[in-house]
Design an enzyme around this catalytic site. Sequence first.
Site, PDB file in Angstrom:
ATOM      1  CB  SER A 142      -0.973  -0.041   1.122  1.00  0.00           C
ATOM      2  OG  SER A 142      -1.431   1.097   1.507  1.00  0.00           O
ATOM      3  CE1 TYR A 155      -4.458  -2.112   4.881  1.00  0.00           C
ATOM      4  CE2 TYR A 155      -3.363  -0.042   4.578  1.00  0.00           C
ATOM      5  CZ  TYR A 155      -4.056  -1.272   3.805  1.00  0.00           C
ATOM      6  OH  TYR A 155      -4.151  -1.356   2.654  1.00  0.00           O
TER       7      TYR A 155
END
Length: 260
Positions: A142, A155
């Site tokens: 990401s 995350y």
Amino acid sequence: MNLNGKICIVTGAARGIGAEIAKRYVQSGAKVAIADLALESAEKTAADLTRMGPGEAIGVAMNVTDEAAVNGGVQAVVDTWGGVDVLVSNAGIQIVHELQDFPYDDWKKLLSIHLNGAFLTTKACLPYMYKAGSGTVILMGSVHSKEASPLKAAYVTAKHGLLGLARVIAKEGAAHGVRANVICPGFVKTPLVEKQIPEQARELGISEEEVVNRIMLGGTVDKEFTTVEDVAEIAHLFAAFPTNALTGQSIIVSHGWFME
């Protein structure tokens, strides 16, 4: 470059980014296992892709946090097609809280799916790649592999960790013709991101419109979401690239939200 005859496993591929990657691979002639917790959805996606061709797809039940389930799913693919050439570790979730309020169970759940899942699926596929003398491991990172955001401690930690894992795979796999790389998308309009919009609005005390325009797209060059097709093209590049010249790397697909 194409993937004619290549045997691919894409986790979390019943929908969203994973489904689009699987579609791109089938369009390129690959045999693709749609590995997902939701077997019925995986089988439906696989049937749709097989009808589309020219490649083919099957659905495989897989809980990426369960070593036996991962090993069993990979074995089912090997029993069907004879090996594994490409792994895309895509399965993931998002949970948002301020760090001081982050439930430990949620922390463990998110890291288990993203990090343990990448580790277990890679570990299960590598013996077949090593035996064949070639293979590609693609981890779904990401922009948060490079950057941090409030509310996303677990995350961000997991996505940073995938960069390190890919680099180790690349170092160890080079002698066996195995490459490893990371895709780092920005915000992609998937159910996972759509779910975050009201969650972040509540957590931050702002409107959903502000979440989209300021938090998610405020740093892009054009106020556009990254598309699933954008990500799938990078996944195809990594899978089809023929040499170790492209290994241990990450490509950011974010409309300029993060640049390096």
